[in-house]
Design a protein around this motif. Sequence first.
Motif, PDB file in Angstrom:
ATOM      1  N   ILE A  44      39.463  63.098  38.337  1.00 29.52           N
ATOM      2  CA  ILE A  44      39.374  62.787  39.760  1.00 29.52           C
ATOM      3  C   ILE A  44      38.069  62.036  39.983  1.00 29.52           C
ATOM      4  CG2 ILE A  44      39.307  63.703  42.107  1.00 29.52           C
ATOM      5  CD1 ILE A  44      40.851  66.130  41.093  1.00 29.52           C
ATOM      6  N   LEU A  45      38.204  60.780  40.406  1.00 33.95           N
ATOM      7  CA  LEU A  45      37.036  59.929  40.617  1.00 33.95           C
ATOM      8  C   LEU A  45      36.779  59.784  42.108  1.00 33.95           C
ATOM      9  CD1 LEU A  45      37.622  56.783  38.375  1.00 33.95           C
ATOM     10  CD2 LEU A  45      35.586  58.207  38.344  1.00 33.95           C
ATOM     11  N   GLY A  46      35.534  59.634  42.459  1.00 36.20           N
ATOM     12  CA  GLY A  46      35.242  59.378  43.865  1.00 36.20           C
ATOM     13  C   GLY A  46      33.754  59.297  44.070  1.00 36.20           C
ATOM     14  N   ALA A  47      33.325  58.602  45.113  1.00 35.33           N
ATOM     15  CA  ALA A  47      31.907  58.481  45.427  1.00 35.33           C
ATOM     16  C   ALA A  47      31.406  59.798  46.010  1.00 35.33           C
ATOM     17  CB  ALA A  47      31.702  57.343  46.426  1.00 35.33           C
ATOM     18  N   ASN A  48      30.084  59.909  46.210  1.00 32.97           N
ATOM     19  CA  ASN A  48      29.543  61.083  46.890  1.00 32.97           C
ATOM     20  C   ASN A  48      30.177  61.166  48.275  1.00 32.97           C
ATOM     21  OD1 ASN A  48      26.548  60.096  45.402  1.00 32.97           O
ATOM     22  ND2 ASN A  48      27.469  62.056  44.999  1.00 32.97           N
ATOM     23  N   GLY A  49      30.607  62.362  48.659  1.00 33.29           N
ATOM     24  CA  GLY A  49      31.174  62.531  49.987  1.00 33.29           C
ATOM     25  C   GLY A  49      32.630  62.123  50.098  1.00 33.29           C
ATOM     26  N   SER A  50      33.295  61.852  48.989  1.00 35.89           N
ATOM     27  CA  SER A  50      34.691  61.420  49.064  1.00 35.89           C
ATOM     28  C   SER A  50      35.648  62.601  49.142  1.00 35.89           C
ATOM     29  CB  SER A  50      35.041  60.572  47.841  1.00 35.89           C
ATOM     30  OG  SER A  50      34.951  61.354  46.670  1.00 35.89           O
ATOM     31  N   GLY A  51      35.136  63.805  48.934  1.00 29.15           N
ATOM     32  CA  GLY A  51      35.983  64.994  49.016  1.00 29.15           C
ATOM     33  C   GLY A  51      36.412  65.546  47.676  1.00 29.15           C
ATOM     34  N   GLU A 210      33.764  58.118  31.573  1.00 32.97           N
ATOM     35  CA  GLU A 210      34.270  59.408  31.117  1.00 32.97           C
ATOM     36  C   GLU A 210      35.766  59.560  31.330  1.00 32.97           C
ATOM     37  OE1 GLU A 210      31.905  62.212  33.225  1.00 32.97           O
ATOM     38  OE2 GLU A 210      30.120  61.719  32.055  1.00 32.97           O
ATOM     39  N   VAL A 211      36.323  58.592  32.014  1.00 37.13           N
ATOM     40  CA  VAL A 211      37.706  58.706  32.410  1.00 37.13           C
ATOM     41  C   VAL A 211      38.653  58.178  31.325  1.00 37.13           C
ATOM     42  CG1 VAL A 211      39.303  57.848  34.167  1.00 37.13           C
ATOM     43  CG2 VAL A 211      37.066  58.633  34.819  1.00 37.13           C
ATOM     44  N   VAL A 212      38.068  57.484  30.338  1.00 36.98           N
ATOM     45  CA  VAL A 212      38.925  56.842  29.337  1.00 36.98           C
ATOM     46  C   VAL A 212      39.786  57.836  28.558  1.00 36.98           C
ATOM     47  CG1 VAL A 212      37.508  54.789  29.053  1.00 36.98           C
ATOM     48  CG2 VAL A 212      37.077  56.773  27.626  1.00 36.98           C
ATOM     49  N   TYR A 213      39.354  59.094  28.449  1.00 37.55           N
ATOM     50  CA  TYR A 213      40.135  60.103  27.730  1.00 37.55           C
ATOM     51  C   TYR A 213      41.313  60.629  28.554  1.00 37.55           C
ATOM     52  CZ  TYR A 213      36.198  60.528  24.466  1.00 37.55           C
ATOM     53  OH  TYR A 213      35.227  60.294  23.539  1.00 37.55           O
ATOM     54  N   ALA A 214      41.284  60.392  29.837  1.00 35.43           N
ATOM     55  CA  ALA A 214      42.271  61.011  30.721  1.00 35.43           C
ATOM     56  C   ALA A 214      43.654  60.370  30.597  1.00 35.43           C
ATOM     57  CB  ALA A 214      41.787  60.918  32.166  1.00 35.43           C
ATOM     58  N   ASP A 215      44.694  61.191  30.877  1.00 30.80           N
ATOM     59  CA  ASP A 215      46.057  60.651  30.908  1.00 30.80           C
ATOM     60  C   ASP A 215      46.338  60.037  32.271  1.00 30.80           C
ATOM     61  OD1 ASP A 215      46.563  62.048  28.451  1.00 30.80           O
ATOM     62  OD2 ASP A 215      46.767  63.860  29.656  1.00 30.80           O
ATOM     63  N   HIS A 216      45.674  60.619  33.272  1.00 27.06           N
ATOM     64  CA  HIS A 216      46.000  60.223  34.628  1.00 27.06           C
ATOM     65  C   HIS A 216      44.738  60.310  35.479  1.00 27.06           C
ATOM     66  CE1 HIS A 216      49.312  59.377  37.388  1.00 27.06           C
ATOM     67  NE2 HIS A 216      48.654  60.063  38.296  1.00 27.06           N
ATOM     68  N   VAL A 217      44.558  59.359  36.371  1.00 33.51           N
ATOM     69  CA  VAL A 217      43.351  59.330  37.195  1.00 33.51           C
ATOM     70  C   VAL A 217      43.720  59.330  38.677  1.00 33.51           C
ATOM     71  CG1 VAL A 217      41.267  58.007  37.755  1.00 33.51           C
ATOM     72  CG2 VAL A 217      42.174  57.957  35.427  1.00 33.51           C
ATOM     73  N   PHE A 218      43.033  60.169  39.439  1.00 36.31           N
ATOM     74  CA  PHE A 218      43.151  60.125  40.895  1.00 36.31           C
ATOM     75  C   PHE A 218      41.836  59.599  41.449  1.00 36.31           C
ATOM     76  CE2 PHE A 218      45.909  63.655  39.604  1.00 36.31           C
ATOM     77  CZ  PHE A 218      47.090  63.322  40.257  1.00 36.31           C
ATOM     78  N   GLY A 229      46.949  56.715  38.862  1.00 33.59           N
ATOM     79  CA  GLY A 229      47.637  56.032  37.775  1.00 33.59           C
ATOM     80  C   GLY A 229      46.910  56.265  36.465  1.00 33.59           C
ATOM     81  N   PRO A 230      47.442  55.714  35.363  1.00 35.35           N
ATOM     82  CA  PRO A 230      46.746  55.826  34.084  1.00 35.35           C
ATOM     83  C   PRO A 230      45.439  55.024  34.120  1.00 35.35           C
ATOM     84  CG  PRO A 230      48.803  54.570  33.862  1.00 35.35           C
ATOM     85  CD  PRO A 230      48.733  55.012  35.267  1.00 35.35           C
ATOM     86  N   PRO A 231      44.434  55.395  33.315  1.00 34.28           N
ATOM     87  CA  PRO A 231      43.120  54.763  33.393  1.00 34.28           C
ATOM     88  C   PRO A 231      43.162  53.230  33.336  1.00 34.28           C
ATOM     89  CG  PRO A 231      43.096  56.498  31.739  1.00 34.28           C
ATOM     90  CD  PRO A 231      44.474  56.437  32.288  1.00 34.28           C
ATOM     91  N   ARG A 232      43.975  52.703  32.425  1.00 32.90           N
ATOM     92  CA  ARG A 232      43.985  51.257  32.264  1.00 32.90           C
ATOM     93  C   ARG A 232      44.423  50.538  33.544  1.00 32.90           C
ATOM     94  NH1 ARG A 232      43.221  48.733  27.594  1.00 32.90           N
ATOM     95  NH2 ARG A 232      43.425  50.662  26.443  1.00 32.90           N
ATOM     96  N   GLU A 233      45.398  51.151  34.207  1.00 28.27           N
ATOM     97  CA  GLU A 233      45.901  50.549  35.436  1.00 28.27           C
ATOM     98  C   GLU A 233      44.818  50.618  36.521  1.00 28.27           C
ATOM     99  OE1 GLU A 233      49.849  52.087  36.406  1.00 28.27           O
ATOM    100  OE2 GLU A 233      49.220  51.951  38.517  1.00 28.27           O
ATOM    101  N   ILE A 234      44.139  51.767  36.598  1.00 30.72           N
ATOM    102  CA  ILE A 234      43.081  51.940  37.596  1.00 30.72           C
ATOM    103  C   ILE A 234      41.934  50.963  37.328  1.00 30.72           C
ATOM    104  CG2 ILE A 234      41.331  53.562  38.459  1.00 30.72           C
ATOM    105  CD1 ILE A 234      44.034  54.493  39.303  1.00 30.72           C
TER     106      ILE A 234
END
Lengths: 283, 283
Positions: A44-51, A210-218, A229-234
């Motif tokens: 799960i990616l997001g800036a500070n304060g993104s929830g 750090e997200v490159v290992y993930a199967d799926h990213v939000f 979606g998958p990291p490459r798409e994101i």
Amino acid sequence: MGIIKTNHVSYDYVRVNDEGVEEEKERALEDVSIDVYPGSFVAILGANGSGKSTLARHLNALLAPSEGTVWVDGMDTSKEENVFPVRREAGMVFQNPDNQIIAGIVEEDVAFGPENIGVPTKDIWKRVEEALEKTGMAAYRMHSPNRLSGGQKQRVAIAGTLAMHPKCIILDEPTAMLDPGGRREVIETVAELNEKEGVTVVLITHYMEEVVYADHVFVMQDGKLAMEGPPREIFSKVEELQKYKLGVPQITLLAHELRKSGLDIPEGILSEEELAEAICRLR
Amino acid sequence: MSITLKNVSYRYSTGTAEEIEALKNITLTIEDGQFIGLAGHTGSGKSTLIQHLNGLLRPTEGQVLHNGQDIFEKGFDLRTYRTKVGLVFQYPEYQLFETTVLEDACFGPLNQGKTKEEAREMAKRALRSVSVPEELFERSPFELSGGQQRRVAIAGVLAMEPEVLVLDEPTAGLDPCGRTEILDLVKSLQEERKITVVLVSHSMEDIADYVQRLVVMKEGEVFLDDEPKKVFSHFEELEEIGLSAPQVTYLMQDLSAQGFGVPTDCITVEEAKEAILKAVGKC
């Protein structure tokens, strides 16, 4: 259904005054639905304060949604009787290693979790040994946690969670306070646990590397789910990511810039080798 | 104002079994108006070094000279000197303590002996320079977001109007957008107010984008001290001590090894982009 599922979850932080009357209400999550499959590695990616941290706290019943439902292993987290079973299934590792170490020796620290849930003593030591083995910290068993590096402390924290035999581990920015070496240590440990032990991982971070290992990213923005979606798409959506205040690794950014300048380079480049290869193909 | 460390050694716990030599015979001059990066693995002596710059630590051997004068000499006004060398520690927001943002930023100037009115003016100027909006001045610092707290804490040091600003990992724990904001701010302070900046950072990409001179520490000694480009050309040695060069440097090395006529000393995305476009004949 996945091992973790949130269905239209919203959450308000409510500020009350001394009389207990509501003063201010701030919406931190808005209509978030995610589904995490058993054995997967989700970021799960997001800036500070993104929830993103608010969402993480929902995943092991530290917070209960204001609206919507969260299920962990089929249990509704808002039900009082589910709180402890949920926490047993979904272990949490926090950002600051110094805030989650409580014992004077590594093995006692790792034993704290299983002891709390009433595991018989001889099983506790077996679990501690296993957990330290899996996180590569067995050699430090009798050490004082205070003398460990940040990355090692986080691995002890992960071992402490593992010793409770959870089905999933939620890590809330576990590397934010570490140096690059410590960061690598922690992420590699987590990726290995996921791969070898089949533990479901939810990694919350703002480091895209750090997200490159993930199967799926939000991707979260203003309390809402902005992309998934998958990291490459994101990673191929550089401009959109920048709009959400997320930085893109130098290599991905360079690939994007070269593509914009008319070079025939594929979208979503994640590593230096990939980019070198793509450039060599242009000859 | 220049600061010179002359043959400085520093030992922790002298005379005990745990004596550690954290700095070994360091000679280093920090010239007026420079933007200097300081890098090194955890434990290399960076933090010990910066604490010498404003006399928080006294060298076990050697001298710290300010414009040629020893700061620990009898009669040297160390108190005033300390206000000229502003030190921003890691996670400076943990040091916020006042009831309002404005009062917190007044603390430094008041300690300098300024009147209440002067201190408020200085604090306001500093808060504005780090883009803290006026409506937050009377709020409690603890109600702000992490990024805002960080800026308020930096303003607390800037309010004393230092001539040298030393920042220890000022972007740790911030999202990429917050990182750029803080670094752009520091850069503009350095350019507009002609102050000297020493930036301790683990991010080689950040260093590549901002600093003019890079000092790399290794086991208490200065390992490399040059312009970033030249320092990063030693990327193999940097790796041996747990550091690295920016991602694009590796790409350029790789491309060059494969027969592309590109310079190997690119450290920013912009430089690399131009060099690659030129090499493939698109420019």
